[in-house]
Design an enzyme around this catalytic site. Structure first.
Site, short mmCIF file in Angstrom:
data_model
loop_
_atom_site.label_atom_id
_atom_site.label_comp_id
_atom_site.label_asym_id
_atom_site.label_seq_id
_atom_site.Cartn_x
_atom_site.Cartn_y
_atom_site.Cartn_z
N GLU A 26 53.66 75.59 36.09
CA GLU A 26 53.51 76.74 36.99
C GLU A 26 52.57 77.74 36.32
OE1 GLU A 26 56.06 80.64 38.21
OE2 GLU A 26 57.18 78.75 38.26
N LYS B 233 64.03 80.76 43.84
CA LYS B 233 63.98 81.07 42.41
C LYS B 233 64.94 82.23 42.16
CE LYS B 233 60.69 83.21 39.15
NZ LYS B 233 59.26 83.42 38.87
#
Length: 205
Positions: free
Chosen positions: A42, A130
């Site tokens: 990421e 998340k």
């Protein structure tokens, strides 16, 4: 495609979150992590030209997943999609980014830290979130969230390390992001340290 990405995230568990002040450092850490067995990167948008790095990493190795992190605007979302990002991660709840991702058919993982936020994204059709910052929200939140929203998948980031990731998984996390630990290792032991760290992490998984 979205379901495939989510399945791979849950399967691979560990996401290397790249957050540096320079493009070159971000690239070095990413490649060292991949060498160590990490399959999901990421790249945060705080990295200078982060979207371009996503594109470069995809060209170097198209078998790994490379997502964009810390996406805060619709413009960033579009830029990252144009640069072949596999998924989008936001640190917060932004309806425009969620709707934009749905329109562009790219997985968006919004950040939440309260039940109200979780409920809001749930009603928008989001099933993968998340939890951020993980060290502030705590592991108990995941257990509580999953007792109510039984079909939600959760990725904690912030406060997750090679020493405690199993506790997060035991609490119900489906995968996790590790970021600051990688910077510490890189500062002390360079790219070889990153590769060794990731190899050990993967072995523990």
């Amino acid at each position: 495609m979205s379901k495939d990405i989510y399945s791979l995230l849950k399967e691979d568990k560990a996401v290397a979150v790249i957050r540096t002040n320079t493009y070159e450092e971000a690239k070095e850490i990413s490649l060292a992590a991949i060498k160590g067995g990490i399959k999901v990167i990421e790249v945060t948008m705080s990295v200078p030209n982060g979207a371009e790095l996503i594109n470069e990493l995809k060209q170097i190795n198209n078998k790994i997943l490379v997502g964009a992190g810390t996406v805060l605007t619709k413009e960033q979302l579009i830029e990252c999609v144009d640069k072949n990002a596999d998924f989008i991660v936001s640190p917060c709840l932004d309806e425009e980014i969620i709707k934009g991702g749905q329109y562009l058919n790219i997985p968006v993982i919004p950040g939440v830290m309260t039940m109200s936020e979780l409920n809001k994204v749930y009603l928008m059709g989001v099933r993968f979130v998340k939890v951020f910052p993980g060290n502030v929200v705590g592991k108990g939140f995941i257990k509580a969230a999953k007792s109510i929203y039984t079909d939600i998948d959760i990725m904690p980031t912030g406060g997750v390390s090679d020493e405690n990731f199993k506790e997060w998984l035991d609490a119900g996390a489906d995968c996790f992001g590790i970021g600051s630990d990688l910077n510490k290792v890189f500062k002390n032991r360079g790219t070889e340290g990153i590769t060794d760290y990731c190899k050990s992490l993967i072995a523990s998984l």
